[in-house]
Design a protein around this motif. Structure first.
Motif, PDB file in Angstrom:
ATOM      1  N   ILE A 137      12.601   5.747  10.275  1.00 24.16           N
ATOM      2  CA  ILE A 137      12.400   4.882  11.448  1.00 24.16           C
ATOM      3  C   ILE A 137      11.528   3.684  11.089  1.00 24.16           C
ATOM      4  CG2 ILE A 137      11.257   4.797  13.706  1.00 24.16           C
ATOM      5  CD1 ILE A 137      12.296   7.649  14.179  1.00 24.16           C
ATOM      6  N   LYS A 138      10.552   3.885  10.226  1.00 26.80           N
ATOM      7  CA  LYS A 138       9.649   2.797   9.839  1.00 26.80           C
ATOM      8  C   LYS A 138      10.182   1.990   8.652  1.00 26.80           C
ATOM      9  CE  LYS A 138       5.572   5.054  11.643  1.00 26.80           C
ATOM     10  NZ  LYS A 138       4.239   5.574  11.390  1.00 26.80           N
ATOM     11  N   HIS A 139      11.458   2.184   8.297  1.00 24.61           N
ATOM     12  CA  HIS A 139      12.143   1.442   7.229  1.00 24.61           C
ATOM     13  C   HIS A 139      11.432   1.580   5.888  1.00 24.61           C
ATOM     14  CE1 HIS A 139      14.873  -0.235  10.137  1.00 24.61           C
ATOM     15  NE2 HIS A 139      13.857  -0.635  10.882  1.00 24.61           N
ATOM     16  N   ARG A 140      11.001   2.787   5.576  1.00 19.16           N
ATOM     17  CA  ARG A 140      10.423   3.092   4.266  1.00 19.16           C
ATOM     18  C   ARG A 140      11.425   3.940   3.491  1.00 19.16           C
ATOM     19  NH1 ARG A 140       5.079   5.891   6.306  1.00 19.16           N
ATOM     20  NH2 ARG A 140       4.404   4.341   7.780  1.00 19.16           N
ATOM     21  N   PRO A 141      11.307   4.002   2.177  1.00 21.54           N
ATOM     22  CA  PRO A 141      12.183   4.914   1.432  1.00 21.54           C
ATOM     23  C   PRO A 141      11.885   6.360   1.843  1.00 21.54           C
ATOM     24  CG  PRO A 141      11.010   3.430  -0.061  1.00 21.54           C
ATOM     25  CD  PRO A 141      10.472   3.196   1.298  1.00 21.54           C
ATOM     26  N   PRO A 142      12.854   7.093   2.377  1.00 23.28           N
ATOM     27  CA  PRO A 142      12.559   8.408   2.959  1.00 23.28           C
ATOM     28  C   PRO A 142      11.952   9.413   1.989  1.00 23.28           C
ATOM     29  CG  PRO A 142      14.716   7.670   3.656  1.00 23.28           C
ATOM     30  CD  PRO A 142      14.231   6.701   2.639  1.00 23.28           C
ATOM     31  N   LEU A 143      12.449   9.489   0.760  1.00 24.41           N
ATOM     32  CA  LEU A 143      11.941  10.509  -0.162  1.00 24.41           C
ATOM     33  C   LEU A 143      10.668  10.095  -0.882  1.00 24.41           C
ATOM     34  CD1 LEU A 143      15.184  11.909  -1.792  1.00 24.41           C
ATOM     35  CD2 LEU A 143      13.574  13.141  -0.371  1.00 24.41           C
ATOM     36  N   LYS A 144      10.507   8.817  -1.147  1.00 26.04           N
ATOM     37  CA  LYS A 144       9.416   8.376  -2.011  1.00 26.04           C
ATOM     38  C   LYS A 144       8.115   8.102  -1.279  1.00 26.04           C
ATOM     39  CE  LYS A 144      12.499   6.277  -5.374  1.00 26.04           C
ATOM     40  NZ  LYS A 144      12.924   5.031  -5.995  1.00 26.04           N
ATOM     41  N   SER A 145       8.161   7.646  -0.056  1.00 28.42           N
ATOM     42  CA  SER A 145       6.913   7.267   0.610  1.00 28.42           C
ATOM     43  C   SER A 145       6.409   8.399   1.511  1.00 28.42           C
ATOM     44  CB  SER A 145       7.121   6.002   1.443  1.00 28.42           C
ATOM     45  OG  SER A 145       8.023   6.256   2.489  1.00 28.42           O
ATOM     46  N   GLY A 146       5.119   8.464   1.621  1.00 27.08           N
ATOM     47  CA  GLY A 146       4.489   9.454   2.500  1.00 27.08           C
ATOM     48  C   GLY A 146       4.695  10.881   2.048  1.00 27.08           C
ATOM     49  N   VAL A 147       4.602  11.118   0.747  1.00 25.58           N
ATOM     50  CA  VAL A 147       4.799  12.475   0.232  1.00 25.58           C
ATOM     51  C   VAL A 147       3.715  13.404   0.764  1.00 25.58           C
ATOM     52  CG1 VAL A 147       4.943  13.873  -1.867  1.00 25.58           C
ATOM     53  CG2 VAL A 147       5.966  11.606  -1.810  1.00 25.58           C
ATOM     54  N   HIS A 148       2.496  12.866   0.932  1.00 24.20           N
ATOM     55  CA  HIS A 148       1.406  13.683   1.481  1.00 24.20           C
ATOM     56  C   HIS A 148       1.710  14.091   2.926  1.00 24.20           C
ATOM     57  CE1 HIS A 148       0.565   9.544   2.637  1.00 24.20           C
ATOM     58  NE2 HIS A 148      -0.176  10.012   3.628  1.00 24.20           N
ATOM     59  N   ARG A 149       2.331  13.193   3.705  1.00 22.53           N
ATOM     60  CA  ARG A 149       2.708  13.557   5.077  1.00 22.53           C
ATOM     61  C   ARG A 149       3.837  14.574   5.083  1.00 22.53           C
ATOM     62  NH1 ARG A 149       5.028  10.347   8.280  1.00 22.53           N
ATOM     63  NH2 ARG A 149       5.681   8.828   6.739  1.00 22.53           N
ATOM     64  N   GLN A 150       4.768  14.451   4.144  1.00 21.92           N
ATOM     65  CA  GLN A 150       5.849  15.424   4.048  1.00 21.92           C
ATOM     66  C   GLN A 150       5.287  16.809   3.754  1.00 21.92           C
ATOM     67  OE1 GLN A 150       8.795  14.122   1.245  1.00 21.92           O
ATOM     68  NE2 GLN A 150       8.832  12.052   2.079  1.00 21.92           N
ATOM     69  N   ALA A 151       4.344  16.882   2.823  1.00 24.00           N
ATOM     70  CA  ALA A 151       3.726  18.176   2.492  1.00 24.00           C
ATOM     71  C   ALA A 151       2.910  18.703   3.673  1.00 24.00           C
ATOM     72  CB  ALA A 151       2.834  18.027   1.266  1.00 24.00           C
ATOM     73  N   LEU A 152       2.209  17.802   4.367  1.00 25.77           N
ATOM     74  CA  LEU A 152       1.400  18.225   5.518  1.00 25.77           C
ATOM     75  C   LEU A 152       2.282  18.760   6.633  1.00 25.77           C
ATOM     76  CD1 LEU A 152      -1.360  18.308   6.989  1.00 25.77           C
ATOM     77  CD2 LEU A 152      -0.800  16.039   7.856  1.00 25.77           C
ATOM     78  N   PHE A 153       3.337  18.052   6.979  1.00 26.69           N
ATOM     79  CA  PHE A 153       4.218  18.503   8.063  1.00 26.69           C
ATOM     80  C   PHE A 153       4.926  19.799   7.710  1.00 26.69           C
ATOM     81  CE2 PHE A 153       5.014  14.335  10.599  1.00 26.69           C
ATOM     82  CZ  PHE A 153       3.648  14.130  10.681  1.00 26.69           C
TER      83      PHE A 153
END
Length: 125
Positions: free
Chosen positions: A53-69
């Motif tokens: 939704i925020k137009h970022r690369p889905p797999l590469k950005s926010g890996v820490h948020r992916q792990a947190l969620f």
């Protein structure tokens, strides 16, 4: 002063993710269970959706948020499994108590052999 019916409703609303003391005697569920896996996957997908939704690369950005969620989803799934196990154990306990109090409703069936159940076999040639 609260009536017992209102107290029961209040306790069930207040219970949420907590388990009563008699439920804490149950063995803990496995670390890898279906609720944990599903909700961890849902948490990871939510992080991926936010990246999209925020137009970022889905797999590469926010890996820490992916792990947190995913971790939060795993924890919620584990707690739900514990609550599920307690609910089923409580239901089974009440059901077995009812069966012991009313044995006339649960008379044992007579045992039949498999040959008595099936029809005789007549080959057609």
């Amino acid at each position: 002063m609260m009536s017992p019916a209102h107290r029961h409703v209040l306790c069930s609303v207040k219970m949420g993710f907590t388990i009563p003391d008699e439920g804490k005697a149950l063995p803990p569920p496995g670390i890898v269970n279906r609720n944990s896996m599903w909700l961890a996957g849902v948490g990871w997908c939510i992080a991926m959706l936010q990246n999209g939704i925020k137009h970022r690369p889905p797999l590469k950005s926010g890996v820490h948020r992916q792990a947190l969620f995913a971790t939060i989803g795993w924890f919620i799934g584990y707690r739900l499994t514990k609550i599920e196990n307690y609910t089923y154990a409580k239901r089974d306990h009440e059901m077995m108590g009812y069966v012991k109090l009313h044995p006339e409703n649960f008379a044992p069936k007579e045992k039949r052999t498999f040959a008595e159940i099936t029809e005789p076999f007549h080959p057609i040639r």
